[in-house]
Design an enzyme around this catalytic site. Structure first.
Site, PDB file in Angstrom:
ATOM      1  N   ARG A 208       0.822  -1.144   0.076  1.00  0.00           N
ATOM      2  CA  ARG A 208       0.022  -0.106  -0.149  1.00  0.00           C
ATOM      3  C   ARG A 208       1.052   1.311   0.057  1.00  0.00           C
ATOM      4  O   ARG A 208       0.581   2.126  -0.636  1.00  0.00           O
ATOM      5  CB  ARG A 208      -0.966   0.054   1.181  1.00  0.00           C
ATOM      6  CG  ARG A 208      -1.888  -1.081   1.213  1.00  0.00           C
ATOM      7  CD  ARG A 208      -2.792  -1.015   2.552  1.00  0.00           C
ATOM      8  NE  ARG A 208      -3.820  -1.994   2.332  1.00  0.00           N
ATOM      9  CZ  ARG A 208      -3.799  -2.949   3.170  1.00  0.00           C
ATOM     10  NH1 ARG A 208      -3.193  -2.814   4.433  1.00  0.00           N
ATOM     11  NH2 ARG A 208      -4.806  -3.944   3.229  1.00  0.00           N
ATOM     12  N   PHE A 224     -11.915  -3.581  -5.460  1.00  0.00           N
ATOM     13  CA  PHE A 224     -11.711  -4.602  -4.568  1.00  0.00           C
ATOM     14  C   PHE A 224     -11.069  -3.872  -3.225  1.00  0.00           C
ATOM     15  O   PHE A 224     -10.268  -4.358  -2.577  1.00  0.00           O
ATOM     16  CB  PHE A 224     -10.880  -5.899  -4.733  1.00  0.00           C
ATOM     17  CG  PHE A 224     -11.541  -6.707  -6.047  1.00  0.00           C
ATOM     18  CD1 PHE A 224     -12.614  -7.481  -6.085  1.00  0.00           C
ATOM     19  CD2 PHE A 224     -10.701  -6.355  -7.309  1.00  0.00           C
ATOM     20  CE1 PHE A 224     -13.022  -8.123  -7.186  1.00  0.00           C
ATOM     21  CE2 PHE A 224     -11.162  -7.179  -8.258  1.00  0.00           C
ATOM     22  CZ  PHE A 224     -12.339  -7.873  -8.335  1.00  0.00           C
ATOM     23  N   ASP A 245     -16.199  -1.847  -4.278  1.00  0.00           N
ATOM     24  CA  ASP A 245     -16.122  -2.931  -3.511  1.00  0.00           C
ATOM     25  C   ASP A 245     -17.645  -3.625  -3.442  1.00  0.00           C
ATOM     26  O   ASP A 245     -18.627  -2.494  -3.784  1.00  0.00           O
ATOM     27  CB  ASP A 245     -15.765  -3.020  -2.014  1.00  0.00           C
ATOM     28  CG  ASP A 245     -15.168  -4.179  -1.769  1.00  0.00           C
ATOM     29  OD1 ASP A 245     -13.804  -4.429  -1.530  1.00  0.00           O
ATOM     30  OD2 ASP A 245     -16.238  -5.121  -1.289  1.00  0.00           O
ATOM     31  N   ASP A 293      -7.088  -5.927  -6.454  1.00  0.00           N
ATOM     32  CA  ASP A 293      -6.699  -6.300  -5.472  1.00  0.00           C
ATOM     33  C   ASP A 293      -7.804  -7.581  -4.943  1.00  0.00           C
ATOM     34  O   ASP A 293      -8.621  -7.559  -3.951  1.00  0.00           O
ATOM     35  CB  ASP A 293      -6.202  -5.738  -4.113  1.00  0.00           C
ATOM     36  CG  ASP A 293      -5.750  -6.846  -2.947  1.00  0.00           C
ATOM     37  OD1 ASP A 293      -5.364  -7.849  -2.955  1.00  0.00           O
ATOM     38  OD2 ASP A 293      -5.890  -6.261  -1.900  1.00  0.00           O
ATOM     39  N   CYS A 333      -3.697 -13.244  -4.460  1.00  0.00           N
ATOM     40  CA  CYS A 333      -3.545 -14.041  -3.222  1.00  0.00           C
ATOM     41  C   CYS A 333      -3.562 -15.420  -3.181  1.00  0.00           C
ATOM     42  O   CYS A 333      -3.829 -15.913  -1.995  1.00  0.00           O
ATOM     43  CB  CYS A 333      -4.159 -13.288  -2.377  1.00  0.00           C
ATOM     44  SG  CYS A 333      -5.957 -13.311  -2.306  1.00  0.00           S
TER      45      CYS A 333
HETATM   46  N1  SAH Z   1      -7.608  -4.333  -1.356  1.00  0.00           N
HETATM   47  C1  SAH Z   1      -8.115  -4.463   0.169  1.00  0.00           C
HETATM   48  C2  SAH Z   1      -8.380  -6.034   0.163  1.00  0.00           C
HETATM   49  C3  SAH Z   1      -9.175  -6.794  -0.837  1.00  0.00           C
HETATM   50  S1  SAH Z   1      -9.860  -8.126  -0.452  1.00  0.00           S
HETATM   51  C4  SAH Z   1      -7.198  -4.000   1.069  1.00  0.00           C
HETATM   52  O1  SAH Z   1      -6.291  -3.469   1.021  1.00  0.00           O
HETATM   53  O2  SAH Z   1      -7.745  -4.217   2.361  1.00  0.00           O
HETATM   54  C5  SAH Z   1     -10.897  -8.546  -1.717  1.00  0.00           C
HETATM   55  C6  SAH Z   1     -12.396  -7.735  -1.673  1.00  0.00           C
HETATM   56  O3  SAH Z   1     -12.875  -7.911  -2.825  1.00  0.00           O
HETATM   57  C7  SAH Z   1     -13.133  -7.645  -0.368  1.00  0.00           C
HETATM   58  O4  SAH Z   1     -13.221  -6.628   0.293  1.00  0.00           O
HETATM   59  C8  SAH Z   1     -14.777  -8.194  -0.995  1.00  0.00           C
HETATM   60  O5  SAH Z   1     -15.878  -7.456  -0.303  1.00  0.00           O
HETATM   61  C9  SAH Z   1     -14.407  -7.747  -2.562  1.00  0.00           C
HETATM   62  N2  SAH Z   1     -15.092  -8.462  -3.456  1.00  0.00           N
HETATM   63  C10 SAH Z   1     -15.293  -9.685  -3.679  1.00  0.00           C
HETATM   64  N3  SAH Z   1     -15.628 -10.133  -4.942  1.00  0.00           N
HETATM   65  C11 SAH Z   1     -16.110  -8.908  -5.364  1.00  0.00           C
HETATM   66  C12 SAH Z   1     -16.638  -8.406  -6.640  1.00  0.00           C
HETATM   67  N4  SAH Z   1     -17.012  -9.597  -7.604  1.00  0.00           N
HETATM   68  N5  SAH Z   1     -16.645  -7.378  -7.011  1.00  0.00           N
HETATM   69  C13 SAH Z   1     -16.358  -6.162  -6.213  1.00  0.00           C
HETATM   70  N6  SAH Z   1     -15.584  -6.589  -5.029  1.00  0.00           N
HETATM   71  C14 SAH Z   1     -15.851  -7.788  -4.539  1.00  0.00           C
END
Ligand code: SAH
Length: 388
Positions: A208, A224, A245, A293, A333
């Site tokens: 980050r 995400f 998200d 992400d 991940c």
């Molecule tokens: N970038 C974040 C972590 C991402 S974890 C950080 O730095 O903390 C993955 C995220 O994707 C979660 O918040 C989940 O709610 C979201 N997610 C999962 N499937 C999704 C989709 N199809 N569209 C949008 N968000 C999604």
């Protein structure tokens, strides 16, 4: 008398190189007796001691070895020693306010995750044997940290494979009304009972920070976003940031985080990223930096082909929205998506989008999530900063 698991001929090799899972189909026979979740000695075909760990007859992973010395048993002293060492390992690298204290197999405490959020600990216990040791684990954590509270978030779907029900709840102390941690100089509210996983994704901390170098004055799209880890770091230097998200709850915390830090250049969109990227293309939106992400698209080798398509499609869709010279920040991940395969997939995405892509930074999970050599599953996060 404890159980003894005798391995089929040659099955000890991977374990002697540092891996600690014994799969059920690698066992030739199980002798002795005990209750499910109790200790088992693992021995070679011809009876040599390999290691010791808790057995689970309901799981494909029959034993998770965490003791390699014949004279060592699962005493409170052993747990104390392992957790103390795991904590010292992080403190020594400068971790202080919030960090992963214990990362499962990497800290020789398989299936146990402990995250420290200020003076609250969030614990995830994902196997039967360790669940039965919860009181011992809590005792050790109390002694080491004197925490205000310990909260358990054992609600991962993988528990099904262990044949044990999920459990979440306060297991020690009193939860403060709000948990606000410090990361990269930012204040981050962490919702331990209601957020995802243990409350916050600590593994992207330095990634980050790394994006700031590329975000100054830019229009950023954080896909995400969860509670805004990347959005907030970008927003300290960017022109504006849009966070997308699917979780409205995560976005509510994100807006709270923006306010906590006095950042007013972040907007949020509750949407499916796949759909959002398609619609944004139709609307002619352009960004200078796009962050992807996503959650793990594959949790087993069998799911890899579908995952490759997923990564290729979102990366191609993102590249089409970038302005010339734009930056793609992209992560995976999933352990099963290897770096080689991920880079190949990025190449296909770049081809599909008709752009040349240069990788300028390759990174991994934070050092408080160490990858154990000999145990490939502990290395899971791939993180690339690329430019068109
Ligand atoms: N970038 C974040 C972590 C991402 S974890 C950080 O730095 O903390 C993955 C995220 O994707 C979660 O918040 C989940 O709610 C979201 N997610 C999962 N499937 C999704 C989709 N199809 N569209 C949008 N968000 C999604």
């Amino acid at each position: 008398m404890a159980y003894t698991v005798t391995l089929k001929r040659g099955e000890e090799r991977r374990i002697l190189r540092g891996h600690s899972w014994v799969y059920a189909n690698e066992a030739e026979k199980i002798t002795g007796e005990g209750t499910n979740g109790s200790l088992a000695d693992v021995v070679t075909h011809d009876g040599r001691f390999v290691g010791r760990g808790y057995i689970n007859h309901l799981s494909k992973i029959l034993v998770r070895i965490f003791i390699r010395d014949k004279d060592v048993w699962d005493t409170e002293e052993l747990f104390m020693e392992r957790l103390t060492r795991a904590n010292a390992f992080r403190r020594d690298m400068g971790f202080d306010n919030s960090y992963r204290v214990c990362f499962s197999d990497s800290d020789f405490l398989p299936s146990l995750v402990v995250d420290k959020y200020g003076d609250v600990l969030s614990v995830e216990i994902l196997s039967l044997g360790f669940r039965l040791k919860r009181d011992v684990i809590v005792n050790c954590l109390k002694k080491i940290f004197s925490p205000a509270a310990i909260y358990e978030r054992s609600d991962s779907p993988v528990l099904k494979k262990e044949g044990i029900p999920p459990f979440t709840g306060l297991i020690y102390g009193e939860m403060p009304e709000k948990v606000v941690i410090e990361e990269n100089g930012l204040k981050i509210a962490v919702d331990i009972p209601g957020g995802q996983k243990t409350g916050y994704y600590l593994d992207q901390k330095f990634n980050r920070y790394a994006i700031r170098r590329h975000a100054a004055g830019k229009r950023v799209l954080d896909c995400f976003s969860n509670t805004g880890g990347f959005s907030l770091n970008a927003a300290t230097v960017a022109d504006k940031v849009k966070a997308v998200d699917i979780s409205g709850h995560a976005l509510a915390t994100l807006r709270e985080n923006a306010a906590l830090n006095g950042l007013n250049n972040i907007s949020t969109v509750e949407a499916d990223v796949f759909e959002y990227l398609r619609e944004a293309k139709k609307r002619g939106e352009k960004y200078d930096m796009i962050i992807l992400d996503p959650p793990a698209f594959c949790k087993s080798a069998a799911e890899v082909p579908g995952a490759v398509r997923g990564y290729r499609d979102i990366n191609a869709a993102a590249l089409k929205l970038l302005s010339p010279g734009g930056t793609l920040v992209t992560a995976s991940c999933s352990h099963y998506m290897t770096p080689v395969l991920f880079e190949k997939t990025l190449g296909e995405a770049a081809n599909g989008a008709g752009v040349d892509l240069k990788i300028v930074e390759k990174r991994m999970q934070s050092p408080d999530h160490p990858a154990l050599v000999g145990f490939p599953e502990t290395e899971y996060l791939k993180f690339y900063i690329c430019k068109i």
